[in-house]
Design an enzyme around this catalytic site. Structure first.
Site, PDB file in Angstrom:
ATOM      1  N   GLY A  52     -12.817  33.305 -34.280  1.00  0.00           N
ATOM      2  CA  GLY A  52     -13.682  32.464 -35.090  1.00  0.00           C
ATOM      3  C   GLY A  52     -12.884  32.049 -36.310  1.00  0.00           C
ATOM      4  CB  ALA A  53     -12.219  28.684 -37.737  1.00  0.00           C
ATOM      5  CD  GLN A 202     -15.007  33.091 -26.807  1.00  0.00           C
ATOM      6  OE1 GLN A 202     -15.423  32.670 -25.728  1.00  0.00           O
ATOM      7  NE2 GLN A 202     -13.771  32.842 -27.223  1.00  0.00           N
ATOM      8  CG  ASP A 243     -12.027  26.815 -33.821  1.00  0.00           C
ATOM      9  OD1 ASP A 243     -13.028  26.607 -33.116  1.00  0.00           O
ATOM     10  OD2 ASP A 243     -11.577  27.947 -34.059  1.00  0.00           O
ATOM     11  CG  ASN A 253     -16.543  24.728 -31.752  1.00  0.00           C
ATOM     12  OD1 ASN A 253     -16.116  25.629 -32.486  1.00  0.00           O
ATOM     13  ND2 ASN A 253     -17.645  24.889 -31.029  1.00  0.00           N
ATOM     14  CE  LYS A 254     -13.329  29.191 -27.691  1.00  0.00           C
ATOM     15  NZ  LYS A 254     -11.874  29.403 -27.448  1.00  0.00           N
TER      16      LYS A 254
HETATM   17  O1  MRU Z   1     -11.406  31.218 -29.476  1.00  0.00           O
HETATM   18  P1  MRU Z   1     -12.401  31.574 -30.546  1.00  0.00           P
HETATM   19  O2  MRU Z   1     -13.396  32.579 -30.091  1.00  0.00           O
HETATM   20  O3  MRU Z   1     -11.697  31.981 -31.814  1.00  0.00           O
HETATM   21  O4  MRU Z   1     -13.169  30.227 -30.834  1.00  0.00           O
HETATM   22  C1  MRU Z   1     -14.149  30.234 -31.836  1.00  0.00           C
HETATM   23  C2  MRU Z   1     -14.899  28.966 -31.957  1.00  0.00           C
HETATM   24  O5  MRU Z   1     -14.628  27.998 -31.297  1.00  0.00           O
HETATM   25  C3  MRU Z   1     -15.950  28.916 -33.023  1.00  0.00           C
HETATM   26  O6  MRU Z   1     -16.989  28.081 -32.638  1.00  0.00           O
HETATM   27  C4  MRU Z   1     -15.343  28.374 -34.326  1.00  0.00           C
HETATM   28  O7  MRU Z   1     -14.200  29.105 -34.674  1.00  0.00           O
HETATM   29  C5  MRU Z   1     -16.300  28.389 -35.451  1.00  0.00           C
HETATM   30  S1  MRU Z   1     -16.605  30.011 -36.042  1.00  0.00           S
HETATM   31  C6  MRU Z   1     -17.638  29.921 -37.385  1.00  0.00           C
END
Ligand code: MRU
Length: 352
Positions: A52-53, A202, A243, A253-254
């Site tokens: 998560g960013a 996730q 992200d 984003n993801k």
């Molecule tokens: O690969 P990840 O689990 O780090 O990806 C996370 C995401 O895509 C979240 O939606 C993003 O980081 C926002 S977290 C507030």
């Protein structure tokens, strides 16, 4: 509504260590890991033990502090600066997409430059204070995003979310999920539909866990069910995190977020992105310039340890995608709500 346990915490002085929830084990096991070397922190980021960013940014800032512990007690400023560059450069290689990682490392380096007169011992303490400030500010930004975003949510709203943009992804209550927690706390009954979020789940593992912990009703769906759920009018809003957001509002984003944004548009459902200002990268004109992490094929062919494809199957595994600004109804930040999403509005809110 109970608060969920802290994603990470620093223990002690500059010679202390970082404790984090190992998110790869949830929801089956709740276990914390202790990161005592910069290699531990790098591994935790790379393997998504912390993810998560905003959480990645906070962890990286603390990673610098443990990385500096290898310096001799009588190290001079040159040795300190050499190690600082080494450690920040190393952590920057852990994951490429979430800009919060680079933002946090740059902030730590800038503070070191601005305080160049400090002795290495005092500098180490100063940088720990800065890492703590990053964590505290992140918590405050989450709370503000929750407050702003909750104004967009009517009682009875069904909300679809993708991946995990909750407390686990930040130092606070999350971004997308902070809005859901705030709306619930305001007494608005909401119901969340969580995409499971292939390949690393996730949504299934983390988002459902968090919402259940906090008493927010949640229904888990496979990613491919989002269109059907929209068609059945079960959701009236989509909220995801991000992200990295480019200057024109394109939001990375993801993987799967782009598909959800297209589906939302097709069904006339507002697609909201919730993110702190630390997730914006105004140096990039558009989302086309955002580096997209590619991860190992095994995440798809042997997800969660079970082989699901023939040996040696060719795989493409981008971990993120970009929802173009024209599909985004609004971006909810700690500073306020950006809508319509245009370069002008993004710049005036974020550069403020
Ligand atoms: O690969 P990840 O689990 O780090 O990806 C996370 C995401 O895509 C979240 O939606 C993003 O980081 C926002 S977290 C507030």
């Amino acid at each position: 509504m109970t608060e969920h346990p802290r994603t990470m915490r620093w223990n002690g002085n500059p010679d202390g260590w970082l404790t984090m929830i190992d998110q790869t084990l949830l929801p089956v096991q709740f276990k914390e890991i202790e990161c005592k070397t910069v290699e531990d922190v790098w591994e935790a980021i790379k393997m998504l033990r912390v993810r998560g960013a905003p959480a990645i940014g906070c962890a990286a800032a603390y990673g610098v502090i443990v990385g500096l512990q290898t310096l001799e007690s009588n190290a001079d400023r040159d040795a300190f600066n050499y190690r600082l560059n080494e450690v920040t450069g190393y952590l920057a290689e852990s994951r490429p997409t979430a800009v919060n990682l680079f933002w946090a490392l740059d902030r730590i380096k800038r503070v070191a430059q601005e305080n160049a007169e400090l002795s290495p011992v005092k500098m180490h303490q100063r940088l720990l204070d800065e890492a703590k400030a990053i964590e505290i500010e992140d918590r405050e930004m989450c709370a503000a995003i929750g407050r702003h975003g909750a104004t967009l949510i009517d009682p009875g709203t069904g909300i679809l979310t993708h991946c995990n943009a909750g407390g686990l992804a930040t130092a606070g209550d999350g971004t997308a999920l902070a809005i859901m927690f705030a709306a619930s706390a305001d007494g608005k009954e909401i119901h969340v539909y969580a995409d499971e979020t292939r390949p690393l789940l996730q949504g299934a593992r983390l988002t459902t866990w968090e919402l259940q912990q906090r008493g927010v009703p949640v229904t888990l769906i496979c990613d491919s069910m989002a269109g059907q759920v929209m068609k059945e009018k079960r959701v009236q809003a989509v909220i995801t995190g991000a992200d990295r957001i480019a200057a024109n509002g394109d939001a990375c984003n993801k993987i799967g977020t782009y598909s959800v944004a297209v589906l939302a548009k097709a069904h006339g459902i507002p697609f909201y992105v919730a993110a702190p200002s630390t997730t914006f990268d105004l140096s990039l004109e558009s989302g086309d310039l955002i580096p997209i992490e590619e991860r190992l094929p095994e995440e798809i062919t042997a997800g969660m340890g079970k082989q699901t494809a023939p040996e040696n199957t060719e795989v493409y595994n981008p971990a993120f995608d970009v929802a173009p600004a024209e599909l985004i109804e609004a971006i909810i930040t700690e500073k306020g709500i950006i809508s319509p999403v245009t370069t002008e509005n993004v710049r005036s809110m974020i550069e403020e």
